[in-house]
Scaffold this active site. Structure first.
Site, PDB file in Angstrom:
ATOM      1  N   ALA A 262      -2.683  19.287 -45.436  1.00 42.83           N
ATOM      2  CA  ALA A 262      -2.080  18.004 -45.067  1.00 42.83           C
ATOM      3  C   ALA A 262      -1.018  17.558 -46.076  1.00 42.83           C
ATOM      4  CB  ALA A 262      -3.170  16.944 -44.978  1.00 42.83           C
ATOM      5  N   PRO A 263       0.123  17.007 -45.645  1.00 44.98           N
ATOM      6  CA  PRO A 263       0.481  16.605 -44.282  1.00 44.98           C
ATOM      7  C   PRO A 263       1.128  17.689 -43.415  1.00 44.98           C
ATOM      8  CG  PRO A 263       2.138  15.835 -45.804  1.00 44.98           C
ATOM      9  CD  PRO A 263       1.110  16.550 -46.638  1.00 44.98           C
ATOM     10  N   CYS A 382       1.640  21.694 -57.486  1.00 42.25           N
ATOM     11  CA  CYS A 382       2.869  21.003 -57.919  1.00 42.25           C
ATOM     12  C   CYS A 382       2.603  20.446 -59.311  1.00 42.25           C
ATOM     13  CB  CYS A 382       3.311  19.927 -56.938  1.00 42.25           C
ATOM     14  SG  CYS A 382       2.075  18.690 -56.561  1.00 42.25           S
TER      15      CYS A 382
END
Ligand code: SAM
Length: 439
Positions: A262-263, A382
């Site tokens: 998600a997303p 990330c």
């Protein structure tokens, strides 16, 4: 406070955003749009610029606050401290004239219902100007560079040689990356559309050979105003994230698992690049965020099997048929995307990192059992912290004799496992990828 031009309203609402993040632990993603909705369209960018600016300089602004305020404000008055930090920021770093910053802050004090503190706000800001307080920058390095102490320690330790450029990258305003949906159009065709409709007169764009679907806009724009948004011609996705589907290299007939989807940014790119895979199972444990996956797939006219599940416990969702390829875009510190989300600096705590590393390890181990022999798992974060990246992969390799590294770049530096992208490298977010092969 209604959407209006009342004197001080804009500053009062901006101080409320800062209060929501710094005192209540809300994310900017959740609270900024709500406050932006309450101001005139023309003031929304200003609100964001000020909030980002203050969040990038919290330690220094708090230091100045301690110098000029006799004692901390408490309870309902606490918000006025945030208004003062906003005032310091305007005077020290923005083009707002100092006298306007003072008088508007005094009006904002009233708008916040703290009439009794108007004199204090006026006095503190005037002292700030009179005493040239902005020249008083203490020696502590984390205050100078605007990082929480724990993060300063970690990053300056890991990146001793490249620390300055890392910081620079973490503060640079990111470009807007689009990813053209090659199932609907092509990058060249879409560039032509942008040109003929006059968009390129206002915004300059570029492309990179490393990113075949990407168009990089030098500055942000209202993406819904760009041609083809509703028709699914493009998505907004940073360049670093666009490498996931490229590195995964899903092939015709394969069973693909997108474990933390998600997303759905990477799920949809996988489907755009590899329309002839046998299946794509997209999992996430956040039901609310999964709605966004469905919406994105629908808009982009793509199909996947989307399910809510805790990926660290395969027995709860796996049918026993191994996957050919797995993408694990793991939950992480998000320290690579601070330039887009400066609230991360203050919402993350040093103690979170250990818990995240443990969770990533659990997820990796669980998913490894669902990968077929000869299959590959692409691990992504990330983050710019080696704890979550190369250290995590090193530890995994040390305990899994059936795992080996597939190099992602021809010139992988010695003693590294994956590719660490630093913030603003080729305009991208900070990201990490490592590809594991199961023998
Ligand atoms: C980095 S985000 C994924 C972004 C997504 N891959 C994309 O490109 O749009 C990490 C995701 O992991 C999910 N997550 C965290 N722990 C999980 C777990 N144990 N099982 C499944 N999903 C989890 C979070 O809800 C979050 O959506």
């Amino acid at each position: 406070m209604n959407k209006s031009n009342n004197k001080g309203t804009l500053r009062a609402l901006t101080a409320q955003v800062l209060y929501a993040v710094l005192e209540q632990g809300q994310s900017l993603r959740d609270c900024l749009p709500k406050f932006q909705d309450q101001v005139e369209e023309k003031d929304r960018a200003w609100m964001q610029e000020m909030v980002f600016g203050v969040l990038r300089n919290v330690p220094l602004l708090q230091y100045w606050l301690r110098q000029l305020l006799n004692k901390p404000l408490k309870g309902r008055q606490k918000i006025v401290e945030h208004l003062l930090m906003l005032g310091f920021y305007q005077i020290a770093y923005s083009r707002v004239p100092a006298h306007a910053a003072v008088s508007e802050s005094v009006d904002a004090t009233q708008a916040l219902g703290s009439h009794a503190l108007k004199g204090l706000v006026n006095g503190v800001l005037r002292n700030f100007i009179r005493e040239n307080e902005q020249d008083d920058v203490p020696e502590q390095p984390h205050i100078k560079v605007g990082l929480p102490k724990w993060l300063y320690k970690k990053l300056s330790g890991y990146y001793s040689d490249s620390f300055d450029s890392l910081l620079e990258g973490m503060k640079t305003r990111p470009p807007l990356w689009l990813r053209v949906n090659r199932q609907q159009t092509s990058r060249d065709e879409y560039l032509d559309t942008l040109k003929t409709q006059g968009f390129l007169d206002a915004i300059s764009v570029s492309t990179l050979p490393t990113h075949p679907d990407a168009i990089i806009l030098e500055r942000s724009t209202n993406i819904r105003s760009l041609p083809g948004y509703d028709q699914g011609w493009f998505s907004v996705q940073d360049g670093a994230a666009q490498l996931a589907a490229q590195y995964l290299q899903a092939e015709d007939g394969e069973r693909i698992l997108d474990a933390c989807c998600a997303p759905g940014g990477k799920t949809s790119h996988i489907l755009e690049l590899s329309p002839n895979i046998q299946s794509c199972l997209a999992l996430d444990n956040d039901q609310y965020r999964l709605q966004r996956v469905d919406e994105n797939l629908k808009r982009l006219k793509l199909k996947a099997s989307v399910k809510c599940a805790d990926v660290s416990t395969p027995e709860s969702w796996w049918d026993g048929t191994p996957f050919d390829r797995i993408l694990l875009d793991a939950p992480c510190s998000a320290t690579g995307v601070i330039r887009r989300h400066p609230d991360i600096l203050w919402l993350r705590k040093g103690s979170d990192i250990e818990a995240l590393v443990t969770l990533q390890k659990q997820i990796l181990e669980g998913l490894w059992t669902t990968l077929k022999s000869g299959g590959t798992l692409l691990y992504a974060t990330c983050s710019v912290l080696p704890d979550e990246n190369d250290d995590q992969i090193r530890a995994f390799l040390a305990t899994h004799a059936d795992a080996s590294i597939v190099p992602l770049e021809p010139d992988r530096p010695e003693n590294t496992y994956g590719r660490q992208i630093l913030p603003n490298e080729s305009g991208m977010d900070g990201f990490y990828y490592a590809k594991l092969l199961k023998s």
